[in-house]
Design an enzyme around this catalytic site. Structure first.
Site, PDB file in Angstrom:
ATOM      1  N   ARG A 283       0.813  -1.209   0.000  1.00  0.00           N
ATOM      2  CA  ARG A 283       0.000   0.000   0.000  1.00  0.00           C
ATOM      3  C   ARG A 283       0.852   1.267   0.000  1.00  0.00           C
ATOM      4  NH1 ARG A 283      -5.183   1.721  -0.084  1.00  0.00           N
ATOM      5  NH2 ARG A 283      -6.601  -0.001   0.149  1.00  0.00           N
TER       6      ARG A 283
ATOM      7  N   ASN B 175      -5.701   7.706   5.783  1.00  0.00           N
ATOM      8  CA  ASN B 175      -5.438   7.467   4.354  1.00  0.00           C
ATOM      9  C   ASN B 175      -6.354   8.386   3.569  1.00  0.00           C
ATOM     10  OD1 ASN B 175      -4.924   6.416   1.789  1.00  0.00           O
ATOM     11  ND2 ASN B 175      -6.504   4.848   2.014  1.00  0.00           N
TER      12      ASN B 175
ATOM     13  N   LYS C  78       3.338  -2.560 -18.025  1.00  0.00           N
ATOM     14  CA  LYS C  78       4.048  -3.476 -17.104  1.00  0.00           C
ATOM     15  C   LYS C  78       5.533  -3.139 -17.087  1.00  0.00           C
ATOM     16  CE  LYS C  78       1.636  -4.954 -15.045  1.00  0.00           C
ATOM     17  NZ  LYS C  78       0.214  -4.816 -15.267  1.00  0.00           N
TER      18      LYS C  78
ATOM     19  N   GLU D 202       6.159   0.209 -15.290  1.00  0.00           N
ATOM     20  CA  GLU D 202       5.951   0.093 -13.838  1.00  0.00           C
ATOM     21  C   GLU D 202       7.117  -0.579 -13.132  1.00  0.00           C
ATOM     22  OE1 GLU D 202       2.046  -2.125 -13.862  1.00  0.00           O
ATOM     23  OE2 GLU D 202       1.767  -0.874 -12.094  1.00  0.00           O
TER      24      GLU D 202
ATOM     25  N   LYS E 221      -0.394  -0.039  -4.485  1.00  0.00           N
ATOM     26  CA  LYS E 221      -1.320  -0.981  -5.104  1.00  0.00           C
ATOM     27  C   LYS E 221      -2.668  -0.356  -5.431  1.00  0.00           C
ATOM     28  CE  LYS E 221      -2.861  -4.978  -6.467  1.00  0.00           C
ATOM     29  NZ  LYS E 221      -2.550  -5.245  -7.889  1.00  0.00           N
TER      30      LYS E 221
HETATM   31  C1  AGP Z   1      -1.461  -2.286 -12.639  1.00  0.00           C
HETATM   32  O1  AGP Z   1      -0.298  -2.989 -12.878  1.00  0.00           O
HETATM   33  C2  AGP Z   1      -1.253  -1.003 -12.007  1.00  0.00           C
HETATM   34  N1  AGP Z   1      -0.655  -1.130 -10.730  1.00  0.00           N
HETATM   35  C3  AGP Z   1      -2.377   0.008 -12.047  1.00  0.00           C
HETATM   36  O2  AGP Z   1      -2.397   0.514 -13.330  1.00  0.00           O
HETATM   37  C4  AGP Z   1      -3.792  -0.476 -11.680  1.00  0.00           C
HETATM   38  O3  AGP Z   1      -4.271  -1.342 -12.650  1.00  0.00           O
HETATM   39  C5  AGP Z   1      -4.722   0.738 -11.546  1.00  0.00           C
HETATM   40  O4  AGP Z   1      -4.256   1.563 -10.511  1.00  0.00           O
HETATM   41  C6  AGP Z   1      -6.153   0.365 -11.316  1.00  0.00           C
HETATM   42  O5  AGP Z   1      -6.328  -0.347 -10.126  1.00  0.00           O
HETATM   43  P1  AGP Z   1      -7.696  -1.103  -9.838  1.00  0.00           P
HETATM   44  O6  AGP Z   1      -7.825  -2.151 -10.863  1.00  0.00           O
HETATM   45  O7  AGP Z   1      -7.549  -1.630  -8.458  1.00  0.00           O
HETATM   46  O8  AGP Z   1      -8.773  -0.078  -9.958  1.00  0.00           O
END
Ligand code: AGP
Length: 616
Positions: A27, A108, A493, A496, A611
């Site tokens: 997180r 948060n 990917k 990231e 995440k």
């Molecule tokens: C995916 O690899 C990413 N970490 C990111 O783009 C993610 O898909 C996006 O933040 C959406 O998240 P969610 O599917 O939980 O809404």
């Protein structure tokens, strides 16, 4: 974005809070901290421990917590931080305390009006230690507690805070409870043997909890809580209790080096579980959970899919299936942009929000915007009881199990399958597809699981074939039709995990500008389904080859001439074109992991990312 956990009970609370922090590291890893309410003969005091050292915050805390465990601790709260207001340094780490040190909070979200609140508190004599927006909550609570019971005090403080957020408070004067409240931001409660929890995410407490509870919006919930005179707070037994069937071993690294690699390896399982939950043994649709009136869906004139990142890419793939099977126009929008383009929405619009977590604020806000304008709303999410599951009119769950890795893998496959099945069902409802044909297509999807498993099983060989790319620094991903979102996901990917420039283009668009960037340093990864566009894909390979780029083809079925043009071919099974993304994306997930690993990067701690993105 930050992770929150709190525990109250007779079990080893300090250890439980620390374990929650370990499970919430995804997180935010800018800092970690916890506060424990320690009861001694002279009364209870709060003990706060924080660490903000890159990569070692948790191990630092572990050493320090060892001594607290032996003391009497009935309540504690913890936080992993993804910095928004204030640098990622120790002084800004949570929990934050009031002037007396008898109130501690974790938070948060973003407090939009914190500057005004802070100025007023400073003027009234409060001493601030951090640069965060969060600290105002502790000081406001300090004042509010002078004239009200704890739940009323927190409710009155929360009413003063603008923005989306979750807050958990620990009070030295009430050592057997913690208080929690949220607005849009995620927070759930749970109960285990001799212990009650609150947490931003299920995985934080999955190994200890036996029952889960939804925390409502804008209502103070008391966790534990014998002694205080609660006036307005709700206890766990007053809350809805969704059934969560995740396994705790899915959030533990069973022999894998990272959650990224583990979840990639479980892609076919995630796909199979999702399909099994949505298709019966005869190939019929199992859409009961959707709980939407089929007649209403029949009248839909337009579909809008919203999502972010990987979920947005799944939406782009899903558009092809929905338009093809249901013959209804589909728009796909990045969730953060949707509301600002003044979208045309009415009662004939079906909005589909795709989100692994069900908690991405941009996606929640987009869905609410569409609902307010009259649209019917479905969410496709992996988390039971998440915000999107609750606010949508109907929900379609992906059954991928918990996803811990910041970079999504297995849930992407599950999302594509869910949208494919939704397209088939809409096609049937609208009378575009005969039930037999829809069932046949569902069986075809079921059979693709084996093809996906074969690609995942070959990930070692794929990584070896792509090993020469690990020293390259500039990547382009190209594809046409349903392969374009695959290219986009491959580029995401890689960005990231390895932080390298990686761009995705529609293969036919390359010659309209981007091709100017190609030279012998560039790597072009072409996604090539076995479809009617193969000849066009070959033309694009010729173009990039002629500019000296190193060409990799991820090719479905017999490569033929592709093998002559590409420097490396990764052959994936020849599946029906609409299902190509399921087999085509896996080698790109492998590539991203290999490049990042070769560069010495931690796959589970990608720089600057968290995440779940719960801020706009
Ligand atoms: C995916 O690899 C990413 N970490 C990111 O783009 C993610 O898909 C996006 O933040 C959406 O998240 P969610 O599917 O939980 O809404």
């Amino acid at each position: 974005m930050c992770g929150i956990v709190g525990a109250v009970g007779t079990d080893d609370v300090a250890r439980a809070v620390f374990e929650g922090l370990e499970r919430l590291e995804y997180r935010g890893y800018d800092s970690a901290g916890l506060a424990l309410c320690v009861e001694e003969a002279s009364g209870a005091t709060l003990e706060v421990m924080k660490a903000a050292s890159a990569g070692t915050s948790l191990s630092e805390l572990k050493d320090r917590i060892g001594t607290s465990e032996r003391r009497r601790v009935r309540a504690g709260i913890g936080h992993t931080r993804w910095a928004t207001h204030g640098a990622p340094v120790l002084v800004n780490a949570h929990p934050h305390t009031d002037c007396s040190g008898r109130v501690a909070i974790v938070h948060n979200g973003i407090i939009e009006n914190f500057r005004t609140l802070r100025s007023a508190l400073v003027e009234a004599g409060h001493r601030f230690r951090s640069e965060t927006d969060s600290e105002v909550i502790a000081h406001l609570l300090e004042d509010a507690l002078r004239g009200a019971p704890p739940d009323v005090a927190l409710a009155s403080v929360f009413a003063q805070l603008s923005g989306h957020m979750a807050v958990v408070a620990l009070l030295a004067d009430h050592p057997d409870l913690i208080l929690a409240v949220r607005r849009t931001s995620p927070l759930m409660a749970a109960r285990g043997r001799g212990i009650e929890f609150v947490a931003s995410d299920v995985p934080a407490v999955l190994h200890r909890a036996t029952q889960f509870f939804e925390v409502p919006e804008d209502e103070v919930v008391v966790i534990g809580g014998g002694s205080a005179d609660m006036v307005a707070a709700r206890g766990l037994d007053d809350l809805p209790s969704p059934a969560i069937d995740w396994r705790s071993q899915d959030v533990e690294l069973g022999g894998f080096a990272s959650f990224y690699e583990m979840e990639l390896a479980f892609g076919a399982e995630a796909l199979a579980q999702t399909i099994t939950s949505l298709v019966d043994e005869h190939g019929g649709a199992l859409m009961d959970e959707l709980a939407l009136d089929p007649y209403e869906l029949k009248r839909i004139r337009k579909v809008v899919v919203v999502g972010a990142g990987t979920s947005f890419h799944a939406g782009l793939v899903g558009r092809f299936a929905i338009e093809h099977f249901a013959r209804v126009p589909v728009e796909v929008d990045v969730a953060s942009e949707y509301r600002y383009r003044d979208p045309i929405v009415d009662e004939g619009t079906l909005v589909i929000a795709v989100s692994q977590s069900g908690e991405s604020l941009d996606t929640i806000v987009a869905l609410r915007e569409a609902q307010a304008a009259g649209a019917r709303a479905i969410s496709v999410t992996n988390v039971v009881g998440s915000q999107l599951a609750r606010i949508a009119d109907g929900v379609l769950y992906t059954r991928a199990g918990p996803e811990v890795s910041v970079a999504s893998t297995k849930t992407h496959l599950a999302q594509i399958a869910a949208l494919h099945l939704l397209g088939l069902w809409l096609g049937e409802l609208r009378g575009v597809l005969f039930p037999d044909e829809a069932s046949q297509r569902r069986r075809e999807l079921t059979e693709v699981v084996g093809a996906v498993a074969s690609v995942i099983d070959a990930r070692g060989a794929i990584a070896a074939a792509l090993e020469p790319l690990t020293v390259r620094e500039r990547f382009f991903f190209i594809g046409r039709h349903v392969a374009l979102p695959v290219a986009m996901e491959g580029a995401l990917k890689l960005k990231e995990l390895s932080y390298l420039p990686a761009e995705a283009y529609a293969a036919g668009e390359l010659k309209h500008g981007p091709i100017a960037m190609l030279d012998s340093d560039a790597v072009v990864i072409a996604l090539i389904p076995q479809d009617r566009l193969r000849a066009k894909a070959l033309g694009n390979l010729e173009e990039v080859k002629a500019r000296g780029a190193h060409v990799v083809a991820v090719c479905a079925g017999e490569p033929g001439r592709v093998a002559e043009l590409a420097d490396t071919v990764i052959e994936v099974p020849a599946v029906s074109p609409l299902l190509f993304p399921l087999v085509g994306v896996v080698p790109l997930q492998v590539l991203a992991g290999s490049v990042a690993t070769a560069r010495g990067l931690n796959l589970d701690r990608p720089r600057n990312l968290a995440k779940t993105v719960t801020v706009e």
